[in-house]
Design a protein around this motif. Sequence first.
Motif, PDB file in Angstrom:
ATOM      1  N   GLU A  30       0.111  14.887   8.632  1.00  0.00           N
ATOM      2  CA  GLU A  30       0.646  15.008   7.191  1.00  0.00           C
ATOM      3  C   GLU A  30       0.034  14.372   6.147  1.00  0.00           C
ATOM      4  N   ALA A  31      -0.043  13.357   5.917  1.00  0.00           N
ATOM      5  CA  ALA A  31      -1.108  13.122   4.322  1.00  0.00           C
ATOM      6  C   ALA A  31      -2.187  14.507   4.098  1.00  0.00           C
ATOM      7  N   PHE A  32      -3.094  14.197   4.845  1.00  0.00           N
ATOM      8  CA  PHE A  32      -4.086  15.581   4.834  1.00  0.00           C
ATOM      9  C   PHE A  32      -3.068  17.068   4.837  1.00  0.00           C
ATOM     10  N   GLU A  33      -2.098  17.925   5.709  1.00  0.00           N
ATOM     11  CA  GLU A  33      -1.782  18.519   5.850  1.00  0.00           C
ATOM     12  C   GLU A  33      -1.176  19.039   4.057  1.00  0.00           C
ATOM     13  N   MET A  34      -0.602  18.087   3.202  1.00  0.00           N
ATOM     14  CA  MET A  34       0.387  17.966   2.587  1.00  0.00           C
ATOM     15  C   MET A  34      -0.618  17.811   1.638  1.00  0.00           C
ATOM     16  N   ILE A  35      -1.838  17.735   1.575  1.00  0.00           N
ATOM     17  CA  ILE A  35      -2.910  18.179   0.271  1.00  0.00           C
ATOM     18  C   ILE A  35      -3.472  19.311   0.274  1.00  0.00           C
ATOM     19  N   LEU A  36      -4.037  19.610   1.537  1.00  0.00           N
ATOM     20  CA  LEU A  36      -4.227  20.969   1.907  1.00  0.00           C
ATOM     21  C   LEU A  36      -3.871  22.407   1.398  1.00  0.00           C
ATOM     22  N   ARG A  37      -2.404  21.999   1.980  1.00  0.00           N
ATOM     23  CA  ARG A  37      -1.486  23.151   2.363  1.00  0.00           C
ATOM     24  C   ARG A  37      -0.287  22.070   1.712  1.00  0.00           C
ATOM     25  N   PRO A  38       0.519  22.191   0.154  1.00  0.00           N
ATOM     26  CA  PRO A  38       1.407  21.938  -0.596  1.00  0.00           C
ATOM     27  C   PRO A  38       2.972  21.980   0.418  1.00  0.00           C
ATOM     28  N   HIS A  39       3.444  21.203   0.105  1.00  0.00           N
ATOM     29  CA  HIS A  39       5.015  21.250   0.671  1.00  0.00           C
ATOM     30  C   HIS A  39       5.703  21.360  -0.181  1.00  0.00           C
ATOM     31  N   ASN A  40       6.531  22.373  -0.808  1.00  0.00           N
ATOM     32  CA  ASN A  40       6.856  23.165  -1.451  1.00  0.00           C
ATOM     33  C   ASN A  40       9.025  23.047  -1.151  1.00  0.00           C
ATOM     34  N   TYR A  41       9.700  22.538  -0.180  1.00  0.00           N
ATOM     35  CA  TYR A  41      10.706  22.735  -0.441  1.00  0.00           C
ATOM     36  C   TYR A  41      10.940  21.358   0.343  1.00  0.00           C
ATOM     37  N   GLU A  42      12.350  20.797  -0.007  1.00  0.00           N
ATOM     38  CA  GLU A  42      12.528  19.530   0.568  1.00  0.00           C
ATOM     39  C   GLU A  42      14.384  19.793   1.617  1.00  0.00           C
ATOM     40  N   GLU A  43      14.408  18.797   2.411  1.00  0.00           N
ATOM     41  CA  GLU A  43      15.682  19.244   2.740  1.00  0.00           C
ATOM     42  C   GLU A  43      16.396  18.032   3.563  1.00  0.00           C
ATOM     43  N   VAL A  44      17.545  17.569   2.843  1.00  0.00           N
ATOM     44  CA  VAL A  44      18.011  15.742   3.607  1.00  0.00           C
ATOM     45  C   VAL A  44      19.147  16.992   4.812  1.00  0.00           C
ATOM     46  N   THR A  45      18.471  15.680   6.178  1.00  0.00           N
ATOM     47  CA  THR A  45      19.217  15.950   8.015  1.00  0.00           C
ATOM     48  C   THR A  45      20.120  14.801   7.459  1.00  0.00           C
ATOM     49  N   MET A  46      20.994  14.766   8.496  1.00  0.00           N
ATOM     50  CA  MET A  46      21.689  13.918   9.176  1.00  0.00           C
ATOM     51  C   MET A  46      21.053  13.564  10.376  1.00  0.00           C
ATOM     52  N   GLU A  47      20.798  12.378  10.702  1.00  0.00           N
ATOM     53  CA  GLU A  47      20.133  12.253  12.748  1.00  0.00           C
ATOM     54  C   GLU A  47      20.868  10.987  13.444  1.00  0.00           C
ATOM     55  N   ARG A  48      20.932  11.442  14.001  1.00  0.00           N
ATOM     56  CA  ARG A  48      21.768  10.650  14.913  1.00  0.00           C
ATOM     57  C   ARG A  48      21.259   9.395  15.487  1.00  0.00           C
ATOM     58  N   VAL A  49      21.471   7.973  15.224  1.00  0.00           N
ATOM     59  CA  VAL A  49      20.991   7.070  15.681  1.00  0.00           C
ATOM     60  C   VAL A  49      21.054   6.747  17.148  1.00  0.00           C
ATOM     61  N   LYS A  50      19.603   6.446  17.989  1.00  0.00           N
ATOM     62  CA  LYS A  50      20.163   6.573  19.705  1.00  0.00           C
ATOM     63  C   LYS A  50      20.825   5.770  19.941  1.00  0.00           C
ATOM     64  N   PRO A  51      21.394   6.234  20.732  1.00  0.00           N
ATOM     65  CA  PRO A  51      22.469   4.657  21.119  1.00  0.00           C
ATOM     66  C   PRO A  51      21.841   3.782  21.887  1.00  0.00           C
ATOM     67  N   GLY A  52      23.013   2.401  22.025  1.00  0.00           N
ATOM     68  CA  GLY A  52      22.687   1.474  22.628  1.00  0.00           C
ATOM     69  C   GLY A  52      21.533   0.552  21.833  1.00  0.00           C
ATOM     70  N   ARG A  53      21.187   0.939  20.039  1.00  0.00           N
ATOM     71  CA  ARG A  53      19.832   0.010  19.648  1.00  0.00           C
ATOM     72  C   ARG A  53      20.700  -1.011  18.511  1.00  0.00           C
ATOM     73  N   THR A  54      19.996  -1.916  19.429  1.00  0.00           N
ATOM     74  CA  THR A  54      20.494  -3.938  18.168  1.00  0.00           C
ATOM     75  C   THR A  54      19.738  -3.151  17.254  1.00  0.00           C
TER      76      THR A  54
END
Length: 129
Positions: A66-90
């Motif tokens: 991902e670091a090399f991808e960001m250097i070679l092809r810039p990432h210009n879009y930002e997004e905020v998402t909600m991700e579910r915690v896996k069940p039964g996590r300590t």
Amino acid sequence: MIGHLNLILRLAIWFLLTANLSVANIIIGISVALLLPGRPKTPEALQDWLRALWETLVAIPQAYKEAFEMILRPHNYEEVTMERVKPGRTPGLIFLDIFLITFTPTTIVLKYHENGWYEVHWVRRRRKA
């Protein structure tokens, strides 16, 4: 009393922070790991910890990619998402999940919601359709 796997996680974090494996530092690390307050002992499956360790090992080459991808092809879009915690996590496994998400350069956990969600900020190359 804390579980064995949480004790190992606390010691690993201590040694990563101090970068010192002297006898005195080991004694201090064990003391700190035992004195830190913990939640009541919860059953943890060794399989969950091994899976988290495997995901950590897989995340290292992914982070470089991902670091090399960001250097070679810039990432210009930002997004905020909600991700579910896996069940039964300590709490220790939730910490490792947050670490894994934040370890890669295109994602970072902004907030952990107590009701079982991570708020994740993404940097992407294109907008998702």
